[in-house]
Design a protein around this motif. Structure first.
Motif, PDB file in Angstrom:
ATOM      1  N   THR A  43     -77.312  -9.912 -31.382  1.00  0.00           N
ATOM      2  CA  THR A  43     -79.115  -9.762 -32.073  1.00  0.00           C
ATOM      3  C   THR A  43     -79.963 -11.123 -31.476  1.00  0.00           C
ATOM      4  O   THR A  43     -80.802 -11.060 -32.053  1.00  0.00           O
ATOM      5  CB  THR A  43     -79.387  -8.996 -33.125  1.00  0.00           C
ATOM      6  OG1 THR A  43     -79.302  -9.836 -34.092  1.00  0.00           O
ATOM      7  CG2 THR A  43     -78.614  -7.745 -32.918  1.00  0.00           C
ATOM      8  N   ASN A  66     -75.009  -9.672 -27.972  1.00  0.00           N
ATOM      9  CA  ASN A  66     -76.487  -8.112 -27.643  1.00  0.00           C
ATOM     10  C   ASN A  66     -77.406  -9.609 -28.190  1.00  0.00           C
ATOM     11  O   ASN A  66     -78.333  -8.764 -29.106  1.00  0.00           O
ATOM     12  CB  ASN A  66     -75.676  -8.037 -28.779  1.00  0.00           C
ATOM     13  CG  ASN A  66     -76.335  -6.159 -29.005  1.00  0.00           C
ATOM     14  OD1 ASN A  66     -76.507  -6.170 -27.753  1.00  0.00           O
ATOM     15  ND2 ASN A  66     -76.248  -5.469 -30.091  1.00  0.00           N
ATOM     16  N   ASP A  68     -80.516 -11.429 -25.759  1.00  0.00           N
ATOM     17  CA  ASP A  68     -81.348 -11.426 -25.014  1.00  0.00           C
ATOM     18  C   ASP A  68     -82.277 -12.779 -24.762  1.00  0.00           C
ATOM     19  O   ASP A  68     -81.929 -14.023 -25.813  1.00  0.00           O
ATOM     20  CB  ASP A  68     -82.816  -9.937 -24.675  1.00  0.00           C
ATOM     21  CG  ASP A  68     -83.707 -10.146 -25.929  1.00  0.00           C
ATOM     22  OD1 ASP A  68     -85.061 -11.091 -26.114  1.00  0.00           O
ATOM     23  OD2 ASP A  68     -83.493  -9.870 -26.980  1.00  0.00           O
ATOM     24  N   GLN A  90     -76.936  -7.167 -22.991  1.00  0.00           N
ATOM     25  CA  GLN A  90     -77.904  -6.348 -24.339  1.00  0.00           C
ATOM     26  C   GLN A  90     -77.546  -5.166 -24.246  1.00  0.00           C
ATOM     27  O   GLN A  90     -77.602  -3.928 -23.087  1.00  0.00           O
ATOM     28  CB  GLN A  90     -79.608  -6.629 -23.168  1.00  0.00           C
ATOM     29  CG  GLN A  90     -80.404  -6.044 -24.512  1.00  0.00           C
ATOM     30  CD  GLN A  90     -80.206  -6.249 -25.556  1.00  0.00           C
ATOM     31  OE1 GLN A  90     -79.691  -5.309 -26.275  1.00  0.00           O
ATOM     32  NE2 GLN A  90     -81.498  -6.858 -26.313  1.00  0.00           N
ATOM     33  N   THR A  91     -76.985  -4.315 -25.446  1.00  0.00           N
ATOM     34  CA  THR A  91     -76.150  -3.240 -25.486  1.00  0.00           C
ATOM     35  C   THR A  91     -77.108  -2.433 -25.776  1.00  0.00           C
ATOM     36  O   THR A  91     -76.869  -1.029 -26.463  1.00  0.00           O
ATOM     37  CB  THR A  91     -74.886  -3.015 -26.167  1.00  0.00           C
ATOM     38  OG1 THR A  91     -74.665  -3.644 -27.349  1.00  0.00           O
ATOM     39  CG2 THR A  91     -73.943  -4.028 -25.353  1.00  0.00           C
ATOM     40  N   SER A  92     -78.453  -2.334 -26.522  1.00  0.00           N
ATOM     41  CA  SER A  92     -79.430  -1.177 -26.828  1.00  0.00           C
ATOM     42  C   SER A  92     -79.746  -0.615 -25.925  1.00  0.00           C
ATOM     43  O   SER A  92     -79.788  -0.752 -25.182  1.00  0.00           O
ATOM     44  CB  SER A  92     -80.718  -2.174 -27.015  1.00  0.00           C
ATOM     45  OG  SER A  92     -82.116  -1.045 -27.348  1.00  0.00           O
ATOM     46  N   SER A  94     -81.360   1.636 -25.807  1.00  0.00           N
ATOM     47  CA  SER A  94     -83.149   1.871 -25.679  1.00  0.00           C
ATOM     48  C   SER A  94     -82.819   1.189 -23.749  1.00  0.00           C
ATOM     49  O   SER A  94     -82.681   0.167 -23.135  1.00  0.00           O
ATOM     50  CB  SER A  94     -83.630   1.012 -25.929  1.00  0.00           C
ATOM     51  OG  SER A  94     -85.347   0.919 -25.302  1.00  0.00           O
ATOM     52  N   SER A  97     -85.080  -1.943 -23.555  1.00  0.00           N
ATOM     53  CA  SER A  97     -84.272  -3.726 -23.591  1.00  0.00           C
ATOM     54  C   SER A  97     -83.936  -4.274 -22.746  1.00  0.00           C
ATOM     55  O   SER A  97     -84.586  -4.226 -21.081  1.00  0.00           O
ATOM     56  CB  SER A  97     -83.163  -3.142 -24.428  1.00  0.00           C
ATOM     57  OG  SER A  97     -82.638  -3.339 -23.417  1.00  0.00           O
ATOM     58  N   SER A 119     -77.622  -4.222 -19.141  1.00  0.00           N
ATOM     59  CA  SER A 119     -78.665  -4.022 -19.839  1.00  0.00           C
ATOM     60  C   SER A 119     -78.593  -2.506 -19.490  1.00  0.00           C
ATOM     61  O   SER A 119     -78.586  -2.276 -18.692  1.00  0.00           O
ATOM     62  CB  SER A 119     -79.777  -5.389 -20.079  1.00  0.00           C
ATOM     63  OG  SER A 119     -81.089  -4.269 -21.198  1.00  0.00           O
ATOM     64  N   ASN A 120     -79.231  -1.740 -21.121  1.00  0.00           N
ATOM     65  CA  ASN A 120     -79.417  -0.378 -20.352  1.00  0.00           C
ATOM     66  C   ASN A 120     -81.275  -0.337 -20.170  1.00  0.00           C
ATOM     67  O   ASN A 120     -81.569   0.660 -19.355  1.00  0.00           O
ATOM     68  CB  ASN A 120     -79.245   0.546 -21.779  1.00  0.00           C
ATOM     69  CG  ASN A 120     -77.532   0.201 -22.284  1.00  0.00           C
ATOM     70  OD1 ASN A 120     -76.893   0.701 -21.357  1.00  0.00           O
ATOM     71  ND2 ASN A 120     -77.583   0.618 -23.226  1.00  0.00           N
TER      72      ASN A 120
END
Length: 172
Positions: A43, A66, A68, A90-92, A94, A97, A119-120
């Motif tokens: 984070t 995790n 950005d 970035q594994t959020s 959302s 993200s 990233s997702n």
């Protein structure tokens, strides 16, 4: 970083997780010291926020576990920002993200090269907003993928607005 002066090279000599975010608002180069692979803890982010006068920032060879990289420019002078050879995860869950997010609101040259971004949402997102002047984006050799099966929005999003004269070169 806070104690560094304009134009310094800050070398991070650690392999362990760095449990703080990095904020850059002056001309600096941030990179690993020889033989080290710095990682920012979960984070944590790298926040590059530049305004007048003109500044040059290079972020090279860092790992975000995790988090950005956020780049924001404003003002009337031209900034130069390079983010290269970083591993950004970035594994959020959302789909909104970001992994590498460049929001450019001033004249600038932005180079995003050789990064490995997961990233997702939008692994690599570059946008312009209100403003005038010349902006050049050089986006080259980045590896982009989604973090989780079934989650993704867009691999590369370019959202150009404002009255800028924009050149965007996307390669490899």
């Amino acid at each position: 970083i806070t104690g560094a002066t304009e134009g310094d090279v800050v070398q991070l000599a650690t392999n362990g997780p760095i449990d703080e975010s990095i904020s850059i608002d002056k001309s600096l180069t941030i990179e690993p010291a020889s033989g080290f692979t710095p990682q920012l803890a979960a984070t944590r982010i790298i926040d590059v926020s530049l305004s007048d006068p003109a500044r040059t920032v290079t972020v090279r060879g860092l790992t975000l576990l995790n988090g950005d990289v956020q780049v924001f420019t404003s003002g009337t002078t031209s900034h130069t920002v390079t983010v290269s050879d970083c591993t950004i995860t970035q594994t959020s869950p959302s789909t909104g993200s970001r992994g590498l997010d460049a929001s450019i609101r001033s004249p600038a040259t932005v180079t995003l090269a050789g990064n490995d971004i997961t990233s997702n949402g939008y692994p690599l997102h570059a946008q312009t907003a209100i403003g005038t002047g010349a902006i050049a984006f050089h986006i080259e050799g980045n590896r982009i993928r989604k973090a989780s099966v079934g989650n993704s929005a867009t691999g590369l999003q370019l959202d150009f607005r404002g009255a800028f004269a924009i050149t965007a070169a996307v390669r490899s």
